[in-house]
Design a protein around this motif. Structure first.
Motif, short mmCIF file in Angstrom:
data_model
loop_
_atom_site.label_atom_id
_atom_site.label_comp_id
_atom_site.label_asym_id
_atom_site.label_seq_id
_atom_site.Cartn_x
_atom_site.Cartn_y
_atom_site.Cartn_z
N GLN A 137 17.34 70.75 54.09
CA GLN A 137 17.19 69.29 54.02
C GLN A 137 18.20 68.59 54.92
OE1 GLN A 137 17.71 69.10 49.78
NE2 GLN A 137 15.54 68.71 49.40
N PRO A 139 21.35 64.63 42.01
CA PRO A 139 20.83 65.77 42.74
C PRO A 139 21.51 67.09 42.33
CG PRO A 139 21.50 64.01 44.22
CD PRO A 139 21.97 63.62 42.88
N SER A 180 28.95 60.78 59.09
CA SER A 180 27.92 61.68 59.59
C SER A 180 26.53 61.06 59.46
CB SER A 180 27.94 63.00 58.83
OG SER A 180 29.08 63.73 59.18
N TYR A 226 22.73 75.09 49.04
CA TYR A 226 23.46 73.83 49.19
C TYR A 226 24.77 74.10 49.92
CZ TYR A 226 20.21 71.55 46.05
OH TYR A 226 19.08 71.00 45.51
N ALA A 250 27.75 73.66 49.20
CA ALA A 250 28.78 74.27 48.37
C ALA A 250 28.58 75.78 48.25
CB ALA A 250 28.79 73.63 46.98
N GLU A 251 27.37 76.24 48.52
CA GLU A 251 27.08 77.67 48.39
C GLU A 251 27.23 78.42 49.71
OE1 GLU A 251 23.67 77.54 44.95
OE2 GLU A 251 23.13 76.80 46.92
N LEU A 252 27.65 77.71 50.75
CA LEU A 252 27.77 78.32 52.08
C LEU A 252 29.23 78.55 52.44
CD1 LEU A 252 25.23 76.04 53.97
CD2 LEU A 252 24.81 78.37 53.15
N SER A 297 31.93 74.08 44.50
CA SER A 297 32.12 74.58 45.85
C SER A 297 32.78 75.97 45.83
CB SER A 297 33.02 73.61 46.63
OG SER A 297 33.35 74.16 47.86
N ASN A 298 32.34 76.83 46.74
CA ASN A 298 32.99 78.14 46.83
C ASN A 298 33.99 78.16 47.99
OD1 ASN A 298 31.30 78.21 48.97
ND2 ASN A 298 30.16 80.04 48.36
N GLY A 346 32.20 69.44 58.94
CA GLY A 346 30.75 69.55 58.97
C GLY A 346 30.04 68.28 58.58
N GLY A 347 30.64 67.53 57.62
CA GLY A 347 30.02 66.28 57.18
C GLY A 347 28.64 66.49 56.60
N LEU A 348 28.40 67.67 56.02
CA LEU A 348 27.08 67.93 55.44
C LEU A 348 26.90 67.11 54.17
CD1 LEU A 348 26.75 71.78 55.93
CD2 LEU A 348 25.79 69.93 57.31
N PHE A 349 25.64 66.74 53.87
CA PHE A 349 25.36 65.99 52.66
C PHE A 349 25.29 66.97 51.50
CE2 PHE A 349 22.87 63.58 56.04
CZ PHE A 349 23.98 62.81 56.38
N PRO A 350 26.22 66.85 50.54
CA PRO A 350 26.34 67.89 49.51
C PRO A 350 25.14 67.94 48.57
CG PRO A 350 27.86 66.09 49.08
CD PRO A 350 27.27 65.84 50.43
N HIS A 351 24.34 66.86 48.53
CA HIS A 351 23.22 66.84 47.59
C HIS A 351 21.94 67.39 48.22
CE1 HIS A 351 22.95 63.26 49.99
NE2 HIS A 351 21.78 62.95 49.50
N MET A 352 22.02 67.87 49.47
CA MET A 352 20.84 68.39 50.12
C MET A 352 21.08 69.86 50.48
SD MET A 352 19.90 65.44 52.86
CE MET A 352 19.93 63.71 52.45
N GLY A 403 22.45 69.62 44.01
CA GLY A 403 23.56 70.06 44.85
C GLY A 403 24.91 69.54 44.39
N GLY A 452 33.82 61.30 55.82
CA GLY A 452 33.15 62.14 56.80
C GLY A 452 31.64 62.19 56.58
N ARG A 471 28.55 76.59 57.21
CA ARG A 471 28.44 75.12 57.17
C ARG A 471 28.47 74.53 58.57
NH1 ARG A 471 32.81 73.89 52.66
NH2 ARG A 471 32.08 75.60 51.37
#
Lengths: 506, 256
Positions: free
Chosen positions: B97, A497, A404, B134, B136-138, A504-505, B87-93, A499, A400, B143
């Motif tokens: 970002q 990085p 994306s 990040y 992971a914090e949302l 993950s929460n 969501g496909g969010l980039f976890p390192h940003m 992040g 995914g 997200r």
């Protein structure tokens, strides 16, 4: 995001800059001649003697000691990486020129000449097998020759396992001399000497120049039927030496016939039993026998450690740096194209299965001895963990996320740089760390082909049974492995990085 | 009527299975169209064909009059926002970002980027201080808001959403449905929404495309699907969905 793409590049620039600077600061090879020696004491002593004889005649000479075995020295001589090394006629006949008729010295010389190699006259000792007994036993039973053993069927004999198995060993010896002894056992060579001393054994097999012969005051029975092949020590040198360094060949002739078996055995004993350095023993010999002034060239602990460290770092940094530059793109290619990827992974996997010593030796005909072949071999060994982890790191990214990246309009290259590589960075760094640790360890084998490094004291230490010397290489090697791991641990913090280090929460 | 997407006789198969079979589909500009159907009906594949993530085996796709090809897909996609289920969010940003990655990539100034971020955070009611976090914090809902902001960053002509609320728990989902519908109304953009939930589809769109085995079974409003199903399949699909959702009286649809 810019720091992500810049940092690895910066890291690599530093990694690569260091060794190249280091190479330029290495002393240039000003020597006219390079002598090589095998990784056993007698060969190293002879190498030092040759060096002192040459330098005593104003011929600049370097000695590359403790190179691996016969094959390595022979290849290096043919290739021209070394000009001279001490060898044995038996080894030439039975091993290097096997299949060629060399049963006389002129025939042997002719066979060597075809390969561009010349040979000195014998140095004066024959390092072959012999049967040794204590002087007491010899006197009591009136023993002088192996034939005399026929009269003593109740003698107990203790032989090394190799001697029991060899074609020219016990089975053949028994046939040649029609020996009647039944009480024959195989045992460790060191134990055999002690058994002989304690009277548990009456006779053992020895090499005629073993240091222990003098130490235990042994008597060697004469091989009156010429059963054992002759292993006369000679000096091999390249035919082009005469024109390149006038006087070199003539200087070598000064050593012919100067070392008898007792003398060689005593010199071996001085190193192995009295713990003198090969250089000291060789210097004493040339001063005494050839009246050539020689100063032993023993370096102190700090100088030795510094040299090993520098050599080792050069091997590791160049090979690992090149491996990173090469393996990461290879891993990317493998992750992007399935079929190509299978091939790449298979090939680097196969490379990894080649025994390291074999790979080092394969490199010699191509690259000679010393640093370059060792670096290429280490480079090849370093590829697999990096390629595999780069591939796995990229393939392991959630589909995914990759989708994306494309869907928001990042071109494939930008997606790789901005999204995929940073996400795979932890896996890539783990691969690099694995490679680095393997590399530091494997680099110790580089000493076998003259690349120096921490393997040098380890090799010499094993040869001389000197634990302190072994540790002088083993401890720094372990420390370096940990240090390299630590450096990449720090680098990982910079390039992985933040992040990705969060949990993950949900 | 201005067409944003025109899919002409397109097919896409995976091995022997047709995900999309000779389908022709027009997506009008400026309003929301919902693609709906059971699992494996090809609705997600259709969405990916629209923005060129997948190339069709046959037929062609045009976007705003321009054929979508491998060569222009990357640049055309910048005019189509895309949001997927997780969501496909980039976890390192960070959220910031993630949202601004394309703005930076295409050379926006920092000031332009920042003011656009403010507008979007306002639109999606996303707290500004959470932009530094990040993924992971949302929370899951946050997200999806970030993902929507990222999709809207370059002010695209169209918005493609693949089960955007599918991974959220029911309460958050209900709230976001209402909010998203408002946002789409405010923006007046072309929206194509993929969902397996008929009532979610009805909530967003009066134009519902019901797919079966890679082909359009019926295209109509919710009322028509209910009152005049084109086939027993439509009837069964609608009936099954009513059975699942009817008791909840979801979104106050009358008579459910």
């Amino acid at each position: 995001m810019k720091y992500l793409s810049r940092l690895p590049a910066l890291l690599l620039t530093v990694l690569l800059a260091v060794p190249f600077t280091a190479m330029h600061t290495l002393p240039a090879a000003a020597q006219d001649i390079t002598v090589g020696s095998k990784k056993f004491t007698e060969s190293v002593i002879l190498g030092e003697i040759i060096k002192f004889t040459m330098t005593g005649n104003d011929i600049e000479t370097a000695h590359r000691r403790d190179l691996g075995g016969t094959r390595i020295l022979w290849s290096a001589l043919l290739k021209g990486d070394i000009d001279i090394y001490p060898e044995y006629t038996g080894t030439l006949r039975q091993e290097l020129l096997k299949g060629t008729d060399t049963h006389t010295l002129p025939l042997l010389r002719a066979a060597l000449a075809k390969q561009g190699i010349r040979m000195s006259a014998p140095l004066g000792f024959n390092n072959t097998y012999a049967i040794g007994v204590t002087k007491e036993t010899a006197a009591r039973y009136g023993l002088a020759t192996i034939s005399d053993l026929r009269r003593h069927a109740d003698f107990s004999l203790g032989f090394s396992n190799e001697f029991l198995d060899r074609g020219d060993g016990w089975p053949a010896l028994r046939t040649t001399y029609r020996l009647p002894q039944q009480n024959v056992r195989g045992l460790d060579h060191d134990l055999a000497y002690r058994g002989l001393e304690s009277g548990a054994i009456d006779g053992i097999d020895v090499y005629t120049t073993d240091a222990e012969i003098a130490y235990y005051d042994l008597f060697l029975l004469q091989d009156d039927r010429n059963h054992f092949p002759v292993y006369d020590a000679v000096i091999l040198y390249r035919a082009d030496l005469a024109e390149r360094v006038p006087g070199a060949a003539a200087t070598l002739t000064r050593l012919e016939g100067t070392i008898d078996a007792a003398r060689m055995s005593a010199m071996n004993g001085a190193v192995k039993l009295d713990k003198k350095s090969e250089s000291t023993v060789a210097a004493a010999f040339v001063t005494d026998r050839l009246k050539i002034a020689a100063t032993p060239s023993d370096s102190g602990f700090v100088a030795r450690l510094w040299k090993s460290t520098r050599d080792h770092l050069v091997l590791v940094i160049i090979s690992l740096g090149a491996a990173i530059l090469f393996a990461v793109p290879l891993g990317i290619l493998a992750a992007r194209h399935d079929r190509v990827g299978q091939c790449i992974l298979a090939v680097v996997g196969i490379i990894q299965t080649i025994p390291s010593l074999a790979l080092f030796v394969f490199m010699i005909p191509l690259l000679g001895i010393g640093g370059p072949p060792a670096i290429v071999a280490l480079f090849l060994y370093s590829l697999l963990p990096i390629v595999r982890n780069t591939h796995a790191g990229l393939r392991g990214i959630d589909s995914g996320i990759v989708e994306s990246a494309a869907a928001i309009g990042l071109e494939p290259g930008a997606s790789l740089r901005i999204v995929e590589l940073p996400l795979a960075m932890r896996s890539i760094m783990a691969g690099i760390k694995t490679s680095a640790v393997i590399n530091v360890g494997t680099a110790t084998l580089g000493a076998l082909i003259g690349a120096g490094g921490y393997g040098q004291p380890i090799l010499t230490g094993i040869r001389l049974d000197d634990t302190a010397l072994i540790l002088e290489g083993a401890i720094p090697a372990a420390v370096l492995a940990l240090a390299v791991q630590g450096v990449f641990e720090l680098a990982e913090r910079a390039v992985v990085p933040r992040g990705l280090r969060l949990k993950s929460n949900g | 009527m201005h067409l944003m997407f025109h899919l002409s006789d397109i097919s896409k198969s995976y091995g022997p299975l047709f995900a999309v079979a000779h389908t022709t589909l027009d997506i009008p500009a400026g309003r929301t169209t919902a693609l709906i159907g059971p699992s494996g009906c090809g609705k997600s594949t259709l969405l990916r064909l629209m923005n060129g993530l997948i190339a069709p085996d046959t037929g062609s796709v045009t976007f705003d009059g321009e054929a979508v090809t491998a060569a222009n897909a990357s640049s055309l996609r910048r005019r189509m926002g895309y949001v997927i289920q997780q969501g496909g969010l980039f976890p390192h940003m960070t959220a910031r970002q993630n949202i601004s990655v394309m703005a930076r990539h295409t050379g926006w100034t920092a000031a332009d980027t920042e003011s656009r971020l403010q507008v979007l955070a306002d639109l999606t009611r996303f707290p500004l201080d959470a932009l530094a976090r990040y993924p992971a914090e949302l929370s899951g809902g946050q997200r999806q808001r970030v993902s929507l902001m990222r999709a809207l960053m370059l002010d695209p002509d169209a918005l493609l959403l693949d089960e955007p609320l599918g991974a959220l728990d029911p309460m958050v989902r209900f709230d976001l449905q209402t909010e998203l519908a408002d946002i789409f109304k405010t923006l007046g953009k072309t929206v194509v929404l993929v969902t397996h939930d008929l009532f979610e589809a009805a909530h967003f769109a009066s134009d519902i495309v019901l797919l079966r085995d890679g082909a359009v079974e019926q295209r109509a409003s919710m009322d028509v699907l209910l009152s005049a199903p084109a086939s027993t399949f439509v009837k069964k699909f609608v009936g099954a969905q009513r059975g699942l959702n009817g008791a909840r009286g979801l979104n106050g649809e009358p008579g459910l």
